[in-house]
Design a protein around this motif. Sequence first.
Motif, PDB file in Angstrom:
ATOM      1  N   LEU A  34      46.937  44.878  31.858  1.00  0.00           N
ATOM      2  CA  LEU A  34      46.172  44.044  30.933  1.00  0.00           C
ATOM      3  C   LEU A  34      46.283  44.547  29.500  1.00  0.00           C
ATOM      4  N   GLN A  35      46.396  45.862  29.347  1.00  0.00           N
ATOM      5  CA  GLN A  35      46.512  46.428  27.999  1.00  0.00           C
ATOM      6  C   GLN A  35      47.725  45.865  27.276  1.00  0.00           C
ATOM      7  N   LYS A  36      48.841  45.734  27.970  1.00  0.00           N
ATOM      8  CA  LYS A  36      50.066  45.224  27.353  1.00  0.00           C
ATOM      9  C   LYS A  36      49.902  43.754  26.955  1.00  0.00           C
ATOM     10  N   ALA A  37      49.320  42.960  27.850  1.00  0.00           N
ATOM     11  CA  ALA A  37      49.107  41.539  27.549  1.00  0.00           C
ATOM     12  C   ALA A  37      48.154  41.378  26.368  1.00  0.00           C
ATOM     13  N   LEU A  38      47.114  42.202  26.337  1.00  0.00           N
ATOM     14  CA  LEU A  38      46.152  42.149  25.241  1.00  0.00           C
ATOM     15  C   LEU A  38      46.814  42.521  23.920  1.00  0.00           C
ATOM     16  N   ASP A  39      47.640  43.542  23.942  1.00  0.00           N
ATOM     17  CA  ASP A  39      48.348  43.960  22.729  1.00  0.00           C
ATOM     18  C   ASP A  39      49.262  42.846  22.219  1.00  0.00           C
ATOM     19  N   VAL A  40      49.935  42.164  23.137  1.00  0.00           N
ATOM     20  CA  VAL A  40      50.842  41.073  22.764  1.00  0.00           C
ATOM     21  C   VAL A  40      50.067  39.934  22.111  1.00  0.00           C
ATOM     22  N   MET A  41      48.904  39.598  22.670  1.00  0.00           N
ATOM     23  CA  MET A  41      48.083  38.522  22.122  1.00  0.00           C
ATOM     24  C   MET A  41      47.599  38.866  20.719  1.00  0.00           C
ATOM     25  N   VAL A  42      47.113  40.092  20.538  1.00  0.00           N
ATOM     26  CA  VAL A  42      46.583  40.511  19.238  1.00  0.00           C
ATOM     27  C   VAL A  42      47.701  40.576  18.202  1.00  0.00           C
ATOM     28  N   MET A  43      48.843  41.129  18.591  1.00  0.00           N
ATOM     29  CA  MET A  43      49.959  41.292  17.663  1.00  0.00           C
ATOM     30  C   MET A  43      50.493  39.940  17.188  1.00  0.00           C
ATOM     31  N   ASN A  44      50.528  38.958  18.086  1.00  0.00           N
ATOM     32  CA  ASN A  44      51.076  37.637  17.747  1.00  0.00           C
ATOM     33  C   ASN A  44      50.006  36.629  17.334  1.00  0.00           C
ATOM     34  N   LYS A  45      48.728  37.054  17.352  1.00  0.00           N
ATOM     35  CA  LYS A  45      47.615  36.208  16.931  1.00  0.00           C
ATOM     36  C   LYS A  45      47.586  34.889  17.694  1.00  0.00           C
ATOM     37  N   VAL A  46      47.653  34.991  19.029  1.00  0.00           N
ATOM     38  CA  VAL A  46      47.609  33.810  19.889  1.00  0.00           C
ATOM     39  C   VAL A  46      46.417  33.893  20.835  1.00  0.00           C
ATOM     40  N   GLY A  47      46.027  32.738  21.353  1.00  0.00           N
ATOM     41  CA  GLY A  47      44.866  32.686  22.243  1.00  0.00           C
ATOM     42  C   GLY A  47      45.208  32.801  23.708  1.00  0.00           C
ATOM     43  N   CYS A  48      46.493  32.744  24.036  1.00  0.00           N
ATOM     44  CA  CYS A  48      46.895  32.895  25.435  1.00  0.00           C
ATOM     45  C   CYS A  48      48.337  33.358  25.514  1.00  0.00           C
ATOM     46  N   VAL A  49      48.709  33.845  26.680  1.00  0.00           N
ATOM     47  CA  VAL A  49      50.083  34.277  26.945  1.00  0.00           C
ATOM     48  C   VAL A  49      50.528  33.630  28.248  1.00  0.00           C
ATOM     49  N   VAL A  50      51.723  33.078  28.265  1.00  0.00           N
ATOM     50  CA  VAL A  50      52.281  32.504  29.491  1.00  0.00           C
ATOM     51  C   VAL A  50      52.836  33.638  30.346  1.00  0.00           C
ATOM     52  N   VAL A  51      52.495  33.618  31.622  1.00  0.00           N
ATOM     53  CA  VAL A  51      52.879  34.704  32.531  1.00  0.00           C
ATOM     54  C   VAL A  51      54.107  34.313  33.343  1.00  0.00           C
ATOM     55  N   LEU A  52      55.106  35.206  33.353  1.00  0.00           N
ATOM     56  CA  LEU A  52      56.332  34.995  34.108  1.00  0.00           C
ATOM     57  C   LEU A  52      56.321  35.808  35.384  1.00  0.00           C
ATOM     58  N   ASP A  53      57.075  35.346  36.372  1.00  0.00           N
ATOM     59  CA  ASP A  53      57.119  35.995  37.680  1.00  0.00           C
ATOM     60  C   ASP A  53      57.909  37.296  37.613  1.00  0.00           C
ATOM     61  N   SER A  54      57.293  38.398  37.984  1.00  0.00           N
ATOM     62  CA  SER A  54      57.947  39.712  37.951  1.00  0.00           C
ATOM     63  C   SER A  54      59.215  39.741  38.789  1.00  0.00           C
ATOM     64  N   ALA A  55      59.174  39.123  39.967  1.00  0.00           N
ATOM     65  CA  ALA A  55      60.306  39.183  40.886  1.00  0.00           C
ATOM     66  C   ALA A  55      61.527  38.483  40.312  1.00  0.00           C
ATOM     67  N   LYS A  56      61.322  37.424  39.509  1.00  0.00           N
ATOM     68  CA  LYS A  56      62.454  36.651  38.992  1.00  0.00           C
ATOM     69  C   LYS A  56      63.039  37.242  37.716  1.00  0.00           C
ATOM     70  N   ILE A  57      62.242  37.990  36.994  1.00  0.00           N
ATOM     71  CA  ILE A  57      62.688  38.471  35.688  1.00  0.00           C
ATOM     72  C   ILE A  57      63.905  39.383  35.804  1.00  0.00           C
ATOM     73  N   GLY A  58      63.947  40.238  36.822  1.00  0.00           N
ATOM     74  CA  GLY A  58      65.075  41.153  36.962  1.00  0.00           C
ATOM     75  C   GLY A  58      66.371  40.449  37.305  1.00  0.00           C
ATOM     76  N   ASP A  59      66.304  39.409  38.137  1.00  0.00           N
ATOM     77  CA  ASP A  59      67.513  38.724  38.594  1.00  0.00           C
ATOM     78  C   ASP A  59      67.969  37.606  37.672  1.00  0.00           C
ATOM     79  N   ASN A  60      66.995  36.878  37.135  1.00  0.00           N
ATOM     80  CA  ASN A  60      67.347  35.700  36.346  1.00  0.00           C
ATOM     81  C   ASN A  60      66.288  35.438  35.287  1.00  0.00           C
TER      82      ASN A  60
END
Length: 201
Positions: free
Chosen positions: A22-48
């Motif tokens: 959660l710390q990483k997601a929170l940092d991303v939101m604060v740094m980019n000044k956005v109200g939400c972050v779209v979540v991607l599937d961990s299993a798919k990120i490595g392959d495609n």
Amino acid sequence: MIVSGFMVPASKVITCNSADPLQKALDVMVMNKVGCVVVLDSAKIGDNPEGAKAHPVGIVSKGDFLKAYQNGFTLEASVYEIMSKNPSVIRDNISKDDAAKFFEAKKIHHALVTNEFGTFVGLISTWDIAVESAKDDRAWPYIRNPDGRFHHPNEKDLPQSGGPSSPRSPAEEQGQGRSNSHAFLDYIDSIRDLQYTVDST
């Protein structure tokens, strides 16, 4: 104006990994000044990576963080544990007004946008709708096309030559280094001139 004309395109949507803390997601939101972050599937990120971006598995918002805090989650917990796992989806070809009705009925602030093939193409929020509504209001008596450009409701009746030049919006004037206030006054004056021409013909 339709959703595809003012949504945040998928290539610019801020994302995170479902396995991220959660710390990483929170940092991303604060740094980019956005109200939400779209979540991607961990299993798919490595392959495609591209495939993962095309098929988000959730959204994590400020509201989700508030619920997580209330329920005692630490910032070391994973995004997957608190994200909204079935985010609302809206088509890219519906109107701004229909999108507003969709948000009102669902009582939500963010939605994924898909095309006719069901592919993720962007993100839309109530903030985006509010901004577009304000632009429509400022454009009066002009009408904004689906792509956001201005045109006069009686433009087919305007003289083809010898008439005043088409008025430019404040945003276009600002691009030439003019201040917003001066550009807006020029815009109003040009509308008055154009209306006088229409009424006189």
